[in-house]
Enzyme design. Structure first.
Site, PDB file in Angstrom:
ATOM      1  N   SER A  97      49.472  40.342  36.010  1.00 12.02           N
ATOM      2  CA  SER A  97      50.387  41.106  35.162  1.00 12.02           C
ATOM      3  C   SER A  97      49.630  42.146  34.338  1.00 12.02           C
ATOM      4  O   SER A  97      50.182  43.165  33.945  1.00 12.02           O
ATOM      5  CB  SER A  97      51.145  40.161  34.232  1.00 12.02           C
ATOM      6  OG  SER A  97      50.234  39.391  33.467  1.00 12.02           O
ATOM      7  N   TYR A  98      48.330  41.885  34.074  1.00 13.47           N
ATOM      8  CA  TYR A  98      47.518  42.801  33.273  1.00 13.47           C
ATOM      9  C   TYR A  98      47.146  44.058  34.038  1.00 13.47           C
ATOM     10  O   TYR A  98      46.872  45.101  33.444  1.00 13.47           O
ATOM     11  CB  TYR A  98      46.228  42.104  32.816  1.00 13.47           C
ATOM     12  CG  TYR A  98      45.394  41.618  33.972  1.00 13.47           C
ATOM     13  CD1 TYR A  98      44.549  42.492  34.659  1.00 13.47           C
ATOM     14  CD2 TYR A  98      45.469  40.301  34.402  1.00 13.47           C
ATOM     15  CE1 TYR A  98      43.812  42.053  35.743  1.00 13.47           C
ATOM     16  CE2 TYR A  98      44.739  39.860  35.474  1.00 13.47           C
ATOM     17  CZ  TYR A  98      43.905  40.738  36.159  1.00 13.47           C
ATOM     18  OH  TYR A  98      43.172  40.314  37.221  1.00 13.47           O
ATOM     19  N   GLY A  99      47.051  43.994  35.391  1.00 13.35           N
ATOM     20  CA  GLY A  99      46.584  45.131  36.174  1.00 13.35           C
ATOM     21  C   GLY A  99      45.796  44.672  37.383  1.00 13.35           C
ATOM     22  O   GLY A  99      46.174  43.708  38.049  1.00 13.35           O
TER      23      GLY A  99
ATOM     24  N   LYS B  62      37.789  46.229  35.687  1.00 19.34           N
ATOM     25  CA  LYS B  62      39.118  45.702  35.412  1.00 19.34           C
ATOM     26  C   LYS B  62      39.978  46.793  34.785  1.00 19.34           C
ATOM     27  O   LYS B  62      39.647  47.309  33.717  1.00 19.34           O
ATOM     28  CB  LYS B  62      38.990  44.510  34.467  1.00 19.34           C
ATOM     29  CG  LYS B  62      40.297  43.867  34.056  1.00 19.34           C
ATOM     30  CD  LYS B  62      39.971  42.668  33.173  1.00 19.34           C
ATOM     31  CE  LYS B  62      41.215  41.940  32.728  1.00 19.34           C
ATOM     32  NZ  LYS B  62      40.898  40.786  31.894  1.00 19.34           N
TER      33      LYS B  62
ATOM     34  N   LYS C  33      44.501  40.548  41.097  1.00 24.72           N
ATOM     35  CA  LYS C  33      45.679  41.263  40.587  1.00 24.72           C
ATOM     36  C   LYS C  33      46.432  40.327  39.669  1.00 24.72           C
ATOM     37  O   LYS C  33      46.410  39.109  39.850  1.00 24.72           O
ATOM     38  CB  LYS C  33      46.612  41.682  41.733  1.00 24.72           C
ATOM     39  CG  LYS C  33      46.093  42.808  42.605  1.00 24.72           C
ATOM     40  CD  LYS C  33      47.148  43.182  43.644  1.00 24.72           C
ATOM     41  CE  LYS C  33      46.652  44.309  44.537  1.00 24.72           C
ATOM     42  NZ  LYS C  33      47.652  44.674  45.566  1.00 24.72           N
TER      43      LYS C  33
ATOM     44  N   ILE D 142      39.670  42.493  43.989  1.00 22.54           N
ATOM     45  CA  ILE D 142      39.362  41.061  43.979  1.00 22.54           C
ATOM     46  C   ILE D 142      40.318  40.269  43.103  1.00 22.54           C
ATOM     47  O   ILE D 142      40.226  39.059  43.012  1.00 22.54           O
ATOM     48  CB  ILE D 142      37.907  40.798  43.535  1.00 22.54           C
ATOM     49  CG1 ILE D 142      37.642  41.393  42.141  1.00 22.54           C
ATOM     50  CG2 ILE D 142      36.922  41.326  44.568  1.00 22.54           C
ATOM     51  CD1 ILE D 142      36.284  41.044  41.563  1.00 22.54           C
TER      52      ILE D 142
ATOM     53  N   VAL E  11      41.735  44.190  39.337  1.00 30.65           N
ATOM     54  CA  VAL E  11      40.282  44.090  39.223  1.00 30.65           C
ATOM     55  C   VAL E  11      39.665  44.453  40.566  1.00 30.65           C
ATOM     56  O   VAL E  11      40.099  43.961  41.603  1.00 30.65           O
ATOM     57  CB  VAL E  11      39.841  42.658  38.842  1.00 30.65           C
ATOM     58  CG1 VAL E  11      38.318  42.601  38.715  1.00 30.65           C
ATOM     59  CG2 VAL E  11      40.493  42.219  37.553  1.00 30.65           C
TER      60      VAL E  11
ATOM     61  N   ASP F 240      40.575  28.188  24.149  1.00 32.88           N
ATOM     62  CA  ASP F 240      41.212  28.066  25.468  1.00 32.88           C
ATOM     63  C   ASP F 240      40.174  27.809  26.551  1.00 32.88           C
ATOM     64  O   ASP F 240      40.181  28.443  27.603  1.00 32.88           O
ATOM     65  CB  ASP F 240      42.025  29.328  25.788  1.00 32.88           C
ATOM     66  CG  ASP F 240      42.976  29.124  26.966  1.00 32.88           C
ATOM     67  OD1 ASP F 240      43.359  27.967  27.229  1.00 32.88           O
ATOM     68  OD2 ASP F 240      43.326  30.119  27.634  1.00 32.88           O
TER      69      ASP F 240
END
Length: 414
Positions: A35-37, A54, A33, A31, A39, A151
């Site tokens: 830079s972190y990986g 994740k 994608k 569901i 999900v 944030d």
């Protein structure tokens, strides 16, 4: 010998029954994608609940990224609240010393507030009020824990079809301890510009307060009311221009408190602007909503209400109940002692591993008892999940039935 083997198999079975990681989650689809990986949506076969798993890749490649991930998972463990996204568990890596990826299981949310605003032009006044109530209730809990999110924006507010909201993405959050000068400006990136408080646009003050989050919530609420971002600045200067176009020029007292000489001169030299009447700007909104919004968007942070004060506003009459608006205990300095010392990758890995074990009480007990061991190796489902994530990536992101979702909506590490 056969009896010993049976005992061993029973022990492994007991382990996986207790920790439930070998076959607990049935992965459905990718569901998200980034830079972190990756999900994936999954079903927890023990509870029937839909979750988001994740996978965060190579977390120790950069120390700053690893610290951000550590900060986020630690804060989400400490800030358990109905309006803050919850980590259900984190997979145990096979080894405590050389893991590179982590698998974090979150509750699954259907969308985020950005998509809700974008897709719905028929939100009612009751929607508006319930959304703001939940956001302020989460803020009250965070701020009484001395946590500043820093944030807040619509994409960091997860949403479900039943109008439930949950704040996520605490990677930029900080804890302000009373006995240390941590409320002085932290030097890293703060807040997406459109939702950034004016005191952050020009380093106005020597330190900042939870009022920076109150401003962000005001901006988000204005966007909920109108369907459009309130201050879509193209630069810091443009941002200040848009803010003063609506609020008018700040007072002489406010300008005199600006510590940044360039920012102070800019405000002094700015042509005098009269404030726009909020009743005109937000003409179709509830008058009580407009009045509260004007308080949330006060230029001077001292003039903004706290989350607790905002929850007591007449706008929430009939909805607000103090017993449903808990405060938090302040977070202990010990939990974030890593912030005040220079950290190596091995140090961060050890702390993250210790955080993971918070979701596995028996393993945590074993770990504390064997702390001097050279390396701890445990049965782990991570190998299985690596294969499943890889298979999905190679096969269009699908495995079995697809959940009825339109948007990736779990906390991001960008």
């Amino acid at each position: 010998m056969l009896q010993n083997q049976r005992k061993k198999n029973t022990k492994e079975l007991d382990f996986f029954t207790e920790y439930g990681e070998a076959n607990r989650y049935k992965i459905l689809e990718i569901i998200g994608k980034g830079s972190y990986g990756v999900v994936c949506a999954a079903i927890d076969t023990h509870t029937g609940e839909k979750v988001a798993i994740k996978k965060i890749n190579n977390i120790f490649e950069h120390v700053s990224d690893a610290i951000r991930i550590l900060r986020e998972i630690k804060l989400l463990r400490l800030l358990r609240h109905p309006d803050i996204v919850e980590i259900r568990r984190i997979m145990v890596p096979p080894s405590s010393r050389d893991f590179k990826d982590i698998y974090v299981v979150f509750e699954l949310m259907e969308s985020d507030l950005h998509q809700v605003i974008k897709a719905n032009d028929d939100l009612t006044r009751e929607h508006h009020r319930f959304f703001l109530y939940q956001m302020l209730r989460a803020l009250k809990f965070m701020h009484t824990a001395n946590v500043y999110h820093r944030d807040l924006k619509p994409k960091n507010i997860l949403a479900n079809a039943n109008c439930k909201l949950k704040i996520c993405d605490f990677g930029l959050a900080r804890v302000a301890f009373n006995d240390t000068p941590t409320t002085v400006f932290w030097t890293d990136y703060i807040a997406t510009r459109w939702y950034r408080a004016p005191e952050l646009c020009g380093s106005f003050l020597s330190k900042y307060t939870p009022a920076i989050d109150i401003w962000s919530i005001g901006c988000i609420f204005a966007e909920v009311l109108t369907g459009k971002p309130l201050f879509p600045g193209k630069s810091v200067v443009h941002q200040l221009d848009l803010i003063t176009d609506l609020l008018g020029s700040p007072s002489t007292d406010t300008i005199s408190g600006v510590r940044n000489e360039k920012a102070r001169k800019y405000l002094i030299d700015m042509r005098k602007k009269q404030p726009v009447a909020f009743a005109e700007k937000f003409a179709n909104s509830d008058p009580l909503a407009i009045r509260l919004l004007q308080k949330l968007l006060a230029f001077d942070p001292k003039d903004r209400p706290t989350a607790e004060q905002a929850l007591a506003d007449p706008y929430f009459n009939g909805l607000a109940k103090v017993e449903r608006e808990p405060s938090s205990q302040p977070i202990s300095n010990d939990e974030f002692s890593f912030e005040s010392r220079k950290m190596k990758k091995e140090d961060i890995r050890a702390i993250i591993y210790r955080e993971i074990l918070e979701y596995h009480p028996q393993l945590l007990k074993d770990y504390m008892a064997q702390k001097e061991s050279t390396n701890l190796l445990y049965p782990s489902a991570v190998g299985q999940f690596k294969k499943q994530f890889a298979y999905l990536a190679d096969n269009g992101g699908k495995s079995g039935p697809v959940t009825d979702r339109k948007h990736a909506s779990v906390p991001r590490v960008e």
